[in-house]
Design a protein around this motif. Sequence first.
Motif, PDB file in Angstrom:
ATOM      1  N   PHE A 198       0.856  -1.202   0.002  1.00 42.85           N
ATOM      2  CA  PHE A 198      -0.119   0.046   0.048  1.00 42.85           C
ATOM      3  C   PHE A 198       0.870   1.257   0.047  1.00 42.85           C
ATOM      4  N   LEU A 199       2.054   1.364   0.840  1.00 46.22           N
ATOM      5  CA  LEU A 199       2.877   2.555   0.858  1.00 46.22           C
ATOM      6  C   LEU A 199       3.387   2.592  -0.292  1.00 46.22           C
ATOM      7  N   LEU A 200       4.076   1.750  -1.086  1.00 42.08           N
ATOM      8  CA  LEU A 200       4.798   1.666  -2.402  1.00 42.08           C
ATOM      9  C   LEU A 200       3.783   2.324  -3.330  1.00 42.08           C
ATOM     10  N   VAL A 201       2.755   1.912  -3.384  1.00 38.92           N
ATOM     11  CA  VAL A 201       1.848   2.507  -4.319  1.00 38.92           C
ATOM     12  C   VAL A 201       1.295   4.033  -4.040  1.00 38.92           C
ATOM     13  N   GLN A 202       1.270   4.510  -2.780  1.00 41.00           N
ATOM     14  CA  GLN A 202       0.832   5.708  -2.330  1.00 41.00           C
ATOM     15  C   GLN A 202       2.284   6.641  -2.712  1.00 41.00           C
ATOM     16  N   MET A 203       3.312   5.841  -2.419  1.00 38.12           N
ATOM     17  CA  MET A 203       4.913   6.587  -2.990  1.00 38.12           C
ATOM     18  C   MET A 203       4.672   6.832  -4.284  1.00 38.12           C
ATOM     19  N   GLU A 204       4.595   6.059  -4.961  1.00 31.40           N
ATOM     20  CA  GLU A 204       4.532   5.973  -6.291  1.00 31.40           C
ATOM     21  C   GLU A 204       3.481   7.303  -6.962  1.00 31.40           C
ATOM     22  N   GLN A 205       2.438   7.274  -6.482  1.00 32.55           N
ATOM     23  CA  GLN A 205       1.567   8.209  -6.650  1.00 32.55           C
ATOM     24  C   GLN A 205       1.951   9.689  -6.202  1.00 32.55           C
ATOM     25  N   TYR A 206       2.417   9.633  -5.013  1.00 32.44           N
ATOM     26  CA  TYR A 206       2.954  11.068  -4.546  1.00 32.44           C
ATOM     27  C   TYR A 206       4.112  11.673  -5.254  1.00 32.44           C
ATOM     28  N   PHE A 207       5.061  10.981  -5.818  1.00 28.04           N
ATOM     29  CA  PHE A 207       6.184  11.234  -6.545  1.00 28.04           C
ATOM     30  C   PHE A 207       5.964  11.554  -7.951  1.00 28.04           C
ATOM     31  N   PHE A 208       5.171  10.520  -8.581  1.00 30.47           N
ATOM     32  CA  PHE A 208       5.281  10.260  -9.871  1.00 30.47           C
ATOM     33  C   PHE A 208       3.926  10.202 -10.721  1.00 30.47           C
ATOM     34  N   GLY A 209       2.975  10.354  -9.764  1.00 29.31           N
ATOM     35  CA  GLY A 209       1.336  10.301 -10.391  1.00 29.31           C
ATOM     36  C   GLY A 209       0.549  11.278 -10.010  1.00 29.31           C
ATOM     37  N   GLU A 210      -0.431  11.200  -9.699  1.00 28.94           N
ATOM     38  CA  GLU A 210      -1.577  12.253  -9.280  1.00 28.94           C
ATOM     39  C   GLU A 210      -1.339  12.992  -8.211  1.00 28.94           C
ATOM     40  N   GLY A 211      -0.354  12.544  -7.135  1.00 29.61           N
ATOM     41  CA  GLY A 211       0.017  13.212  -5.967  1.00 29.61           C
ATOM     42  C   GLY A 211      -0.676  12.645  -4.843  1.00 29.61           C
ATOM     43  N   ALA A 212      -0.620  13.485  -3.814  1.00 29.58           N
ATOM     44  CA  ALA A 212      -1.067  12.902  -2.354  1.00 29.58           C
ATOM     45  C   ALA A 212      -2.661  13.074  -2.379  1.00 29.58           C
ATOM     46  N   GLN A 213      -2.970  11.720  -1.952  1.00 35.28           N
ATOM     47  CA  GLN A 213      -4.329  11.543  -1.612  1.00 35.28           C
ATOM     48  C   GLN A 213      -4.415  11.555  -0.080  1.00 35.28           C
ATOM     49  N   LEU A 214      -5.505  12.120   0.443  1.00 36.90           N
ATOM     50  CA  LEU A 214      -5.597  12.225   1.799  1.00 36.90           C
ATOM     51  C   LEU A 214      -6.936  10.954   2.088  1.00 36.90           C
ATOM     52  N   PRO A 215      -6.622  10.283   3.150  1.00 35.12           N
ATOM     53  CA  PRO A 215      -7.588   9.239   3.462  1.00 35.12           C
ATOM     54  C   PRO A 215      -8.918  10.018   3.690  1.00 35.12           C
ATOM     55  N   PRO A 216     -10.237   9.322   3.269  1.00 32.68           N
ATOM     56  CA  PRO A 216     -11.608  10.290   3.236  1.00 32.68           C
ATOM     57  C   PRO A 216     -11.886  10.655   4.497  1.00 32.68           C
ATOM     58  N   ASP A 217     -11.580  10.095   5.534  1.00 32.62           N
ATOM     59  CA  ASP A 217     -12.256  10.805   6.879  1.00 32.62           C
ATOM     60  C   ASP A 217     -10.991  11.686   7.695  1.00 32.62           C
ATOM     61  N   PHE A 218     -10.089  11.936   6.973  1.00 28.62           N
ATOM     62  CA  PHE A 218      -8.763  12.657   7.487  1.00 28.62           C
ATOM     63  C   PHE A 218      -9.176  14.150   7.703  1.00 28.62           C
ATOM     64  N   LYS A 219      -8.990  14.630   9.061  1.00 29.34           N
ATOM     65  CA  LYS A 219      -9.074  15.950   9.642  1.00 29.34           C
ATOM     66  C   LYS A 219      -7.775  16.420  10.356  1.00 29.34           C
ATOM     67  N   PRO A 220      -7.234  17.371   9.748  1.00 25.65           N
ATOM     68  CA  PRO A 220      -5.942  17.752  10.194  1.00 25.65           C
ATOM     69  C   PRO A 220      -5.920  18.348  11.748  1.00 25.65           C
ATOM     70  N   GLN A 221      -4.837  18.060  12.333  1.00 28.76           N
ATOM     71  CA  GLN A 221      -4.981  18.568  13.878  1.00 28.76           C
ATOM     72  C   GLN A 221      -4.904  19.904  13.676  1.00 28.76           C
ATOM     73  N   THR A 222      -5.765  20.454  14.650  1.00 30.16           N
ATOM     74  CA  THR A 222      -5.449  21.980  14.789  1.00 30.16           C
ATOM     75  C   THR A 222      -4.704  22.337  16.132  1.00 30.16           C
ATOM     76  N   PRO A 223      -3.731  23.280  16.127  1.00 34.16           N
ATOM     77  CA  PRO A 223      -2.971  23.543  16.815  1.00 34.16           C
ATOM     78  C   PRO A 223      -3.839  23.819  18.253  1.00 34.16           C
ATOM     79  N   LYS A 224      -3.118  23.436  19.366  1.00 29.03           N
ATOM     80  CA  LYS A 224      -3.841  23.630  20.860  1.00 29.03           C
ATOM     81  C   LYS A 224      -3.127  24.970  21.343  1.00 29.03           C
ATOM     82  N   HIS A 225      -3.955  25.945  21.692  1.00 27.86           N
ATOM     83  CA  HIS A 225      -3.452  27.198  22.318  1.00 27.86           C
ATOM     84  C   HIS A 225      -3.314  27.339  23.839  1.00 27.86           C
TER      85      HIS A 225
END
Length: 102
Positions: free
Chosen positions: A75-102
């Motif tokens: 899975f990671l090899l396929v993702q790496m290939e896409q990241y560098f040489f394909g469509e680019g980075a795909q985020l997981p469908p439910d991914f929510k970036p962490q917000t910085p805590k103040h």
Amino acid sequence: MPPKQEETAGKRMVMCAKFGKEMAGLDEVPFDGHPLGQRIYDHVSKDAWRMWVEHMKMLMNEYRLNLGTKEAQDFLLVQMEQYFFGEGAQLPPDFKPQTPKH
């Protein structure tokens, strides 16, 4: 034909596939013996590799990957290939970036 590589102030230069410009290349081949590792060495800059490592950490956490399994490695090899040489980075469908805590 091998990519253009010049020694500039002791740095190996590559035409970075991610940034589209000549940048400092990796010091060694990742995944030595794997064709993708050689391709990354020939065409990916140190900066792009650092970005991939952070993206990979997110993928490992979001998908709860166990790198001891062939499925996770593949899975990671396929993702790496896409990241560098394909469509680019795909985020997981439910991914929510962490917000910085103040």
